[in-house]
Design a protein around this motif. Structure first.
Motif, mmCIF file in Angstrom:
data_model
loop_
_atom_site.group_PDB
_atom_site.id
_atom_site.type_symbol
_atom_site.label_atom_id
_atom_site.label_comp_id
_atom_site.label_asym_id
_atom_site.label_seq_id
_atom_site.Cartn_x
_atom_site.Cartn_y
_atom_site.Cartn_z
ATOM 1 N N ALA A 208 0.848 -1.199 0.000
ATOM 2 C CA ALA A 208 0.000 0.000 0.000
ATOM 3 C C ALA A 208 0.880 1.243 0.000
ATOM 4 C CB ALA A 208 -0.922 0.014 1.218
ATOM 5 N N TYR A 209 0.322 2.334 -0.516
ATOM 6 C CA TYR A 209 1.037 3.616 -0.469
ATOM 7 C C TYR A 209 0.051 4.746 -0.734
ATOM 8 C CZ TYR A 209 1.176 3.240 -5.648
ATOM 9 O OH TYR A 209 0.855 3.109 -6.978
ATOM 10 N N ARG A 210 0.523 5.953 -0.476
ATOM 11 C CA ARG A 210 -0.252 7.149 -0.813
ATOM 12 C C ARG A 210 0.725 8.198 -1.341
ATOM 13 N NH1 ARG A 210 -4.424 9.334 3.385
ATOM 14 N NH2 ARG A 210 -2.629 9.282 4.760
ATOM 15 N N VAL A 211 0.360 8.808 -2.470
ATOM 16 C CA VAL A 211 1.125 9.918 -3.039
ATOM 17 C C VAL A 211 0.145 11.046 -3.345
ATOM 18 C CG1 VAL A 211 2.695 10.687 -4.845
ATOM 19 C CG2 VAL A 211 2.754 8.306 -4.085
ATOM 20 N N ASP A 212 0.253 12.138 -2.623
ATOM 21 C CA ASP A 212 -0.575 13.309 -2.904
ATOM 22 C C ASP A 212 0.037 14.128 -4.027
ATOM 23 O OD1 ASP A 212 -2.609 12.948 -1.014
ATOM 24 O OD2 ASP A 212 -1.374 13.793 0.586
ATOM 25 N N THR A 213 -0.824 14.719 -4.850
ATOM 26 C CA THR A 213 -0.319 15.644 -5.856
ATOM 27 C C THR A 213 0.468 16.754 -5.170
ATOM 28 O OG1 THR A 213 -2.247 15.196 -7.241
ATOM 29 C CG2 THR A 213 -0.944 17.172 -7.753
ATOM 30 N N GLN A 214 -0.106 17.296 -4.113
ATOM 31 C CA GLN A 214 0.563 18.289 -3.280
ATOM 32 C C GLN A 214 0.129 18.038 -1.848
ATOM 33 O OE1 GLN A 214 -0.070 22.330 -4.496
ATOM 34 N NE2 GLN A 214 1.127 23.191 -2.819
ATOM 35 N N SER A 215 1.098 18.044 -0.938
ATOM 36 C CA SER A 215 0.765 17.758 0.455
ATOM 37 C C SER A 215 -0.243 18.764 0.981
ATOM 38 C CB SER A 215 2.029 17.785 1.311
ATOM 39 O OG SER A 215 2.874 16.708 0.974
ATOM 40 N N ASP B 38 -1.004 28.754 6.953
ATOM 41 C CA ASP B 38 -1.194 27.413 6.410
ATOM 42 C C ASP B 38 0.143 26.675 6.410
ATOM 43 O OD1 ASP B 38 -3.881 27.829 5.952
ATOM 44 O OD2 ASP B 38 -3.543 28.628 3.944
ATOM 45 N N LYS B 39 0.193 25.516 7.086
ATOM 46 C CA LYS B 39 1.449 24.786 7.218
ATOM 47 C C LYS B 39 1.293 23.380 6.631
ATOM 48 C CE LYS B 39 3.039 27.505 11.117
ATOM 49 N NZ LYS B 39 3.722 27.526 12.412
ATOM 50 N N PRO B 40 2.222 22.993 5.749
ATOM 51 C CA PRO B 40 2.082 21.703 5.060
ATOM 52 C C PRO B 40 2.429 20.527 5.969
ATOM 53 C CG PRO B 40 4.159 22.726 4.460
ATOM 54 C CD PRO B 40 3.421 23.725 5.325
ATOM 55 N N PHE B 41 1.834 19.392 5.671
ATOM 56 C CA PHE B 41 2.213 18.153 6.354
ATOM 57 C C PHE B 41 2.109 17.011 5.348
ATOM 58 C CE2 PHE B 41 -2.339 18.583 6.807
ATOM 59 C CZ PHE B 41 -2.864 17.301 6.728
ATOM 60 N N SER B 42 3.226 16.323 5.176
ATOM 61 C CA SER B 42 3.222 15.176 4.280
ATOM 62 C C SER B 42 2.545 14.002 4.967
ATOM 63 C CB SER B 42 4.646 14.784 3.891
ATOM 64 O OG SER B 42 4.630 13.522 3.257
ATOM 65 N N ARG B 43 1.548 13.469 4.319
ATOM 66 C CA ARG B 43 0.881 12.262 4.830
ATOM 67 C C ARG B 43 1.161 11.073 3.907
ATOM 68 N NH1 ARG B 43 -5.443 12.574 3.162
ATOM 69 N NH2 ARG B 43 -5.142 12.955 0.935
ATOM 70 N N ASN B 44 2.114 11.260 2.992
ATOM 71 C CA ASN B 44 2.456 10.201 2.046
ATOM 72 C C ASN B 44 3.207 9.079 2.753
ATOM 73 O OD1 ASN B 44 1.426 11.782 -0.146
ATOM 74 N ND2 ASN B 44 3.291 12.999 -0.013
ATOM 75 N N GLN C 133 4.240 16.711 -6.678
ATOM 76 C CA GLN C 133 4.663 18.028 -7.155
ATOM 77 C C GLN C 133 6.171 18.203 -7.016
ATOM 78 O OE1 GLN C 133 2.923 22.341 -6.258
ATOM 79 N NE2 GLN C 133 4.092 21.573 -4.524
ATOM 80 N N MET C 134 6.746 17.715 -5.930
ATOM 81 C CA MET C 134 8.187 17.858 -5.717
ATOM 82 C C MET C 134 8.975 17.017 -6.718
ATOM 83 S SD MET C 134 8.355 17.986 -1.532
ATOM 84 C CE MET C 134 10.101 18.390 -1.498
ATOM 85 N N ARG D 247 7.917 16.352 -9.773
ATOM 86 C CA ARG D 247 7.782 17.051 -11.054
ATOM 87 C C ARG D 247 8.764 18.203 -11.180
ATOM 88 N NH1 ARG D 247 1.230 17.541 -11.968
ATOM 89 N NH2 ARG D 247 0.973 15.640 -13.201
ATOM 90 N N LYS D 248 9.045 18.859 -10.048
ATOM 91 C CA LYS D 248 9.974 19.988 -10.081
ATOM 92 C C LYS D 248 11.405 19.533 -10.332
ATOM 93 C CE LYS D 248 7.379 23.088 -7.013
ATOM 94 N NZ LYS D 248 7.371 23.759 -5.679
ATOM 95 N N ASP D 249 11.692 18.285 -10.036
ATOM 96 C CA ASP D 249 13.055 17.774 -10.193
ATOM 97 C C ASP D 249 13.028 16.458 -10.963
ATOM 98 O OD1 ASP D 249 15.706 17.222 -10.029
ATOM 99 O OD2 ASP D 249 15.775 16.914 -7.870
ATOM 100 N N PRO D 250 12.968 16.531 -12.297
ATOM 101 C CA PRO D 250 12.879 15.301 -13.102
ATOM 102 C C PRO D 250 14.068 14.363 -12.917
ATOM 103 C CG PRO D 250 12.393 17.257 -14.423
ATOM 104 C CD PRO D 250 12.943 17.749 -13.122
#
Length: 895
Positions: A112-119, A132-138, A174-175, A177-180
């Motif tokens: 199982a896994y989760r990848v958000d487009t943007q956290s 607004d503060k980001p949190f990675s839930r991936n 998104q991260m 995509r920014k760094d191919p």
């Protein structure tokens, strides 16, 4: 997860982290488990063979364990607030790999896994502002199965345990995509888009500083007309070695800002094909593309004769619409990426994807605590099992361990009370034995991995043979591993008495305890608030019983037994960190197997039960606590995954210390699995040479030592290991080190021959002036140098000049001690450095073992010219086949 106390309410310093326990009454009867899903591949999952630190830490196992005390927060099994924490954190305090990559803990399968487009972000209220503060839930969840080795001659199946490793707070899409150029996890489904490999090393004539993949004007030996950078996305069509580039209308210097093609070409050089497609025909090698449709127009560039173009218009010049371009297909790769339908949701794989220890899991994402000014990158690593019969597994495993052979006992137990004799220069073993009775004693049991003892330098080991009145003894000088009753680290010598000092198997689970703790998060928070004097007197009295119950609970009681020196009933973060810096205490803590509710199982009642303690009510809302509860809910994944994997519906599991588990077992991410390699080699050994006898015991011992030394060399160096280079090196060793007098392979013995045989290398005794001059040119200047500096080691280091060269490179005087060049500890580095850098002949193996093809036959010339070329090439191919089954060596080429 959430920063409940650490940042939200200012109850502790910036390092602090908080976790919550369950609020359900305990010990209430467990509900009946939900019906299990159909049988999964867990039943067929092969037992793991290799382990790897998630950031490839190469320190000895106990150092990996104590290093976690440097984390800013997130310890096992409690956070800095004293609340349950089921995993460990790797953050800026512990350090991570420079590229922020996270690697799989052990062989298994991704389930199982989760990848958000943007956290997602949480909106907090800071003074009069909202932030607004980001949190990675991936996350990635991997299933593993551990099983003791089989017993030779027994048909019985060893007991096994299925467990899971969890990697939380990973990078969003998104991260990436920014760094191919950032590598993608291989378990992501492949994208239809191809990318230029990062190993592409072509150089464009007009841009020598850039590296990438050449674009050519034709599909067969075409001329270079452009360069695609590494990581560039491409779409191609056709078949064959060179494919047509479809996502670009032409070379980059002809592309307008809107993506259209600029330029005009003379109609007189265009040979019609079909429609508006033409082939350039000219007596010249190339023709001009002009900026305007006139002969005097600016020359933009040239295109080679034979190029196929699409052009439109009438008149003397035609407008370019497309230039056909071709690229080498083998330098493109299908880049894994989460499908659009798999983004922003939990993916539970119907067909799990196999993954090896050390394989890429992902990269660190951003997580910003409520009170932090900036996001940080951290990993929450967790190991758990939902197997209810874990007690039976431990019992059966311990019984099985008693039947395993001595070689599987890889942990030396230094029991509490072990004397630690202070080091003195020139002290003998007899003197150390005599001083043992007055030396300080260790204050706790410690299991020392065999790998740690094996890696000690010779001057830190003393062997005393058995005598008439005593067993054989081994003395080891161990610094900073044991401690005394005052928690002071001890440095000095300890004694292993053969047959008395116990060696244990990891499968005996020495020191491990199952701890069932049913205290709730309200209990834990009440005891924490009491310890830090957060309560008013009224609150203290109201929650006194709850706080005391938590302090007396099984988890805290066990921690008190290990680390609470003053027994004041207040288990502080400072005490926990201090204990984790002592190997014996860190090991004891890591042996706690805790049955607790997973923090990733969301239960609204559990979090609402904390409202009163945190001062939140309908009439006096605490907005940041409300926001925090929303974040917690979004972080959860247990319920959705449990439905498909058959986890308990009530969210409880048995938690292991992940690095403690890793350090308990040998072979932590070996580059080459030594035992598997030996087994595979012996299966094909008789095919290497017709009539070759089976490996002798000495040959087998030599080969095992050789492969271990290769592992250790790459572990301690910055060199990258390539499967083709190592295959060629092993084939060379197989050829060079066959000791004909005894039939021994992989020998450390020097080149054989009568003394007179080596006169050809001697500056005085050589039979011709030509040979004498050659000897002098290679540094042999004195009579006897021919024999003294004869071939030794994996690739038979010869000539005094070469002995001097590697003395400088390796910092050891081989000129004065030439015999040392034959020992694997030195001859393996000589082989790897000398062959990979071309120090023997001026040519590197990469000249022959590269992306253009594997040419073992020509590579043979590096050492002994064409001598037995075909035989050595055959050896290399067989080693390559073996290593692909038994190693984690890269299959990418080095430039």
């Amino acid at each position: 997860m959430a920063s409940l106390l650490a940042r939200l309410f200012g109850l502790h310093d910036n390092r602090r982290d908080a976790r919550w326990d369950e609020v359900l009454p305990a010990p209430a009867p467990r509900p009946a488990p939900a019906p299990l899903a159909a049988p999964t591949s867990a039943e067929l999952l092969p037992p793991l063979k290799n382990w790897c630190h998630p950031f490839k830490d190469t320190r000895q196992p106990l150092a990996q364990l104590t290093h976690l005390a440097n984390a800013k927060a997130g310890y096992y099994p409690i956070g800095r607030s004293g609340l349950f924490h089921g995993g460990v954190h790797f953050d800026s305090g512990t350090g991570v790999t420079p590229d922020k990559s996270v690697h799989c803990l052990a062989d298994g399968e991704v389930v199982a896994y989760r990848v958000d487009t943007q956290s997602p972000t949480t909106r907090y209220f800071i003074n009069t502002l909202t932030v607004d503060k980001p949190f990675s839930r991936n996350f990635v969840l991997v299933r593993h199965r551990m099983q003791p080795p089989r017993i030779n001659g027994s048909p019985e199946t060893p007991p096994s345990l299925t467990f899971y490793s969890l990697y939380m707070h990973l990078r969003d899409w998104q991260m990436y995509r920014k760094d191919p150029a950032t590598a993608r996890p291989a378990f992501w489904p492949p994208s239809p888009t191809l990318r230029v490999k990062q190993t592409a090393n072509d150089v464009h004539p007009r841009h020598p500083e850039a590296r990438g993949l050449n674009v050519r004007h034709a599909d067969n030996q075409g001329q270079i007309i452009d360069l695609l950078p590494r990581g560039a996305a491409v779409t191609v069509s056709g078949a064959g070695r060179y494919r047509k580039l479809e996502n670009s209308l032409g070379p980059a210097d002809l592309i307008n800002a809107d993506g259209s093609l600029k330029g005009y070409i003379a109609a007189s050089v265009l040979q019609p094909m079909t429609g508006n497609e033409y082939r350039i025909r000219s007596s010249r090698a190339s023709v001009y593309v002009r900026a305007e449709p006139v002969k005097t127009g600016q020359e933009l560039r040239e295109l080679p004769t034979g190029t196929v173009v699409t052009a439109i218009g009438e008149g003397e010049y035609r407008k370019l619409e497309r230039v056909n371009q071709y690229v080498y297909f083998d330098m493109l790769e299908a880049e894994p990426e989460p499908l659009a339908l798999a983004l922003d949701r939990i993916v539970v794989l119907d067909q799990p994807v196999p993954i090896k220890a050390a394989a890429l899991i992902g990269h660190l994402g951003e997580y910003q605590e409520s009170g932090a000014e900036l996001p940080e990158e951290k990993l929450h690593l967790e190991v758990f099992t939902d197997v209810e019969e874990i007690d039976l597994f431990l019992k059966d495993s311990r019984a099985w361990a008693k039947r395993l052979p001595e070689k599987d006992r890889t942990l030396l137990k230094l029991a509490k009370g072990t004397p630690v004799v202070a080091h003195q220069e020139n002290a003998t073993a007899a003197q150390m034995k005599a001083r043992s009775s007055s030396s300080p004693l260790s204050a706790a049991d410690l299991l020392v991995p065999k790998s740690l003892l094996d890696d000690l330098p010779p001057e830190r080991k003393i062997h005393v043979p058995a005598g008439g009145s005593h067993n054989a003894r081994h003395w080891y000088r161990l610094d900073g591993l044991l401690h005394d009753a005052n928690n002071n680290l001890l440095n000095g010598w300890v004694c292993e008495e053969v047959g008395v000092t116990p060696w244990l198997s990891p499968w005996s689970w020495e020191g491990y305890d199952l701890i069932f703790d049913y205290n709730t998060s309200r209990h834990a928070m009440a005891s924490f608030f009491s310890a830090v004097d957060r309560f008013t007197e009224t609150q203290r009295e109201r929650f006194r019983a709850m706080a005391e119950e938590d302090l007396k609970g099984p988890m805290k009681s066990r921690l008190y037994d290990i680390i609470d020196r003053n027994r004041d009933g207040k288990l502080t973060a400072d005490e926990l960190q201090a204990a984790m810096r002592l190997p014996a205490h860190a090991q004891a803590i890591s042996q706690m197997i805790l049955y607790k509710e997973s923090e990733w199982f969301h239960n609204t009642q559990k979090w609402d039960a904390l409202d009163e303690l945190l001062g939140h009510s309908g009439s006096t809302p605490h907005l940041n606590w409300v926001a925090e509860k929303q974040r917690i809910e979004q972080m959860g994944w247990w319920t959705e995954v449990a439905k498909k994997l058959g986890f308990s519906s009530w969210g409880k599991a048995y938690h292991f210390h992940p690095v403690g588990l890793l350090s308990n077992f040998p072979r932590t991410g070996e580059l080459i699995n030594v035992d598997d390699f030996l087994q595979q080699y012996e299966l094909v050994h008789t095919f290497f040479l017709p009539g070759t006898p089976a490996l002798t015991a000495d040959s087998r011992k030599n080969l095992k030592k050789l492969v271990r030394t290769i592992n250790n060399h790459y572990k301690s160096s910055s060199l990258s290991a390539n499967i083709y280079e190592i295959s060629y090196m092993l084939a060379t060793v197989r050829h060079e080190t066959y000791y004909y007098p005894t039939g021994e392979f992989f020998s450390e013995k020097p080149e054989i021959g009568e003394l007179s045989y080596f006169n050809k290398y001697d500056p005085i005794l050589a039979p011709t002036e030509k040979l004498r001059m050659r000897a002098r040119q290679n540094g042999n200047t004195e009579e006897g140098d021919g024999y003294k500096y004869r071939g030794r080691g994996c690739v038979h280091l010869t000539w005094k000049n070469n002995y001097q060269k590697f003395s400088r490179l390796l910092g050891f005087d081989f000129v004065s001690n030439p015999e040392a060049a034959g020992k694997f500890e030195y001859s393996v580095p000589i082989m790897i450095i000398g062959m990979s850098r071309g120090l023997f002949t001026g040519r590197k193996m990469a000249d022959y073992l590269n992306r253009k093809g594997i040419d073992y036959l020509s590579a043979r010339k590096i050492i002994n010219g064409t001598d037995k070329q075909e035989l050595l090439a055959s050896h290399a191919e067989k080693f390559e086949s073996i290593l692909k089954k038994t190693s984690q060596l890269s299959v990418e080429f080095h430039e």
